[in-house]
Design a protein around this motif. Structure first.
Motif, PDB file in Angstrom:
ATOM      1  N   UNK A  31      10.538  -3.273  -5.867  1.00 28.43           N
ATOM      2  CA  UNK A  31       9.292  -3.130  -5.111  1.00 28.43           C
ATOM      3  C   UNK A  31       9.503  -3.321  -3.610  1.00 28.43           C
ATOM      4  N   UNK A  32      10.310  -4.313  -3.228  1.00 33.47           N
ATOM      5  CA  UNK A  32      10.482  -4.590  -1.804  1.00 33.47           C
ATOM      6  C   UNK A  32      11.212  -3.471  -1.076  1.00 33.47           C
ATOM      7  N   UNK A  33      11.886  -2.596  -1.819  1.00 30.90           N
ATOM      8  CA  UNK A  33      12.630  -1.517  -1.190  1.00 30.90           C
ATOM      9  C   UNK A  33      11.827  -0.260  -0.951  1.00 30.90           C
ATOM     10  N   UNK A  37       0.968 -10.694  -2.916  1.00 28.97           N
ATOM     11  CA  UNK A  37       0.893 -10.347  -4.324  1.00 28.97           C
ATOM     12  C   UNK A  37       1.472 -11.459  -5.204  1.00 28.97           C
ATOM     13  N   UNK A  38       0.840 -11.735  -6.351  1.00 26.70           N
ATOM     14  CA  UNK A  38       1.388 -12.726  -7.278  1.00 26.70           C
ATOM     15  C   UNK A  38       2.808 -12.343  -7.698  1.00 26.70           C
ATOM     16  N   UNK A  39       3.677 -13.313  -7.704  1.00 28.58           N
ATOM     17  CA  UNK A  39       5.049 -13.060  -8.131  1.00 28.58           C
ATOM     18  C   UNK A  39       5.962 -12.532  -7.051  1.00 28.58           C
ATOM     19  N   UNK A  65       1.404  -4.020  -6.834  1.00 24.45           N
ATOM     20  CA  UNK A  65       0.653  -3.992  -5.582  1.00 24.45           C
ATOM     21  C   UNK A  65      -0.845  -4.210  -5.791  1.00 24.45           C
ATOM     22  N   UNK A  66      -1.313  -4.095  -7.018  1.00 23.72           N
ATOM     23  CA  UNK A  66      -2.735  -4.261  -7.279  1.00 23.72           C
ATOM     24  C   UNK A  66      -3.570  -3.081  -6.836  1.00 23.72           C
ATOM     25  N   UNK A  67      -2.935  -1.921  -6.708  1.00 17.01           N
ATOM     26  CA  UNK A  67      -3.665  -0.734  -6.267  1.00 17.01           C
ATOM     27  C   UNK A  67      -4.608  -0.246  -7.359  1.00 17.01           C
TER      28      UNK A  67
END
Length: 242
Positions: free
Chosen positions: A78-80, A227-229, A123-125
């Motif tokens: 995700x961070x990438x 974001x959680x986690x 991301x909770x989108x």
């Protein structure tokens, strides 16, 4: 430093230029509405949470559709994923006002759906996302664009597309930063003498776990830290770009 009356006079002088800028923007918007259109195959399939669906489904019964084409790094954690596209997508988490005006919104990306689905959940989108992997332009094609479409029954048309700084209207933070005393604090900005020195383009789009702005291997796009986690990281894990 000046007194309030002097400031108000200078502000009124600038307002004349701001209003002219607004009117020119209105004229450009009118010109966009007069661009020729390109008909496309509305039955071409994109992949979403329910599997393949025809592109026409993205209109959700409405006549107009705006999409953002989100760049994707295949296989990256995700961070990438793209920090610039995160800026746009995060600002467009809710399309309620577009929908109220009769315009649907979706995000398209070239990532494989299993990777995309995991990222969207993290991301909770809540806006609709679809994979257009191996789909030709104008539905697929180059990423990093805001693109507009029109539907007439079962026919679909490309009407407008923009990228780069043309995407800025989707990200309200830019306009607000441009009103602040120090602006965006990027090196290209025209600032008064003695103002804080600017940094590179978009330097604040990523940060590390301590909130320090960096695009290094310990960084995430800044909204991810909410974001959680979201734990500290040591690599962007980018293997390729599709």
């Amino acid at each position: 430093m000046v007194d309030l009356a002097t400031w108000q006079a200078a502000r009124a002088e600038l307002l004349v230029r701001e209003k002219a800028h607004t009117r020119e923007g209105d004229a450009l918007a009118a010109a966009r509405r007069r661009l020729p259109m390109v008909e496309l195959d509305g039955t071409v399939e994109v992949v979403g949470p329910d599997g393949p669906v025809p592109f026409l489904d993205l209109f959700q019964g409405r006549d107009e559709l705006v999409v953002y084409k989100h760049m994707w790094h295949d296989g990256a954690p995700h961070q990438g994923q793209c920090e610039g596209c995160t800026t746009t997508a995060w600002h467009l988490k809710d399309a309620g006002y577009l929908n109220a005006r009769g315009v649907s919104f979706a995000i398209l990306t070239t990532g494989r759906w299993d990777e995309v689905a995991s990222y969207v959940e993290f991301m909770g989108y809540t806006q609709p996302w679809y994979s257009v992997r191996d789909v030709d332009a104008p539905v697929g094609g180059g990423m990093g664009y805001l693109t507009c479409f029109l539907r007439d029954g079962d026919r679909a048309f490309l009407t407008y597309s923009t990228t780069g700084r043309g995407n800025e209207p989707a990200s309200g933070s830019f306009g607000l930063l441009d009103m602040t005393p120090y602006g965006r604090r990027e090196t290209w900005g025209d600032n008064p003498e003695g103002w804080p020195e600017g940094r590179g383009w978009c330097w604040y789009w990523r940060s590390d776990a301590d909130g320090n702005a960096t695009w290094g291997p310990t960084s995430r796009p800044v909204p991810q830290w909410t974001r959680p986690g979201a734990t500290p990281v040591e690599t962007l894990g980018r293997q390729g770009h599709h």
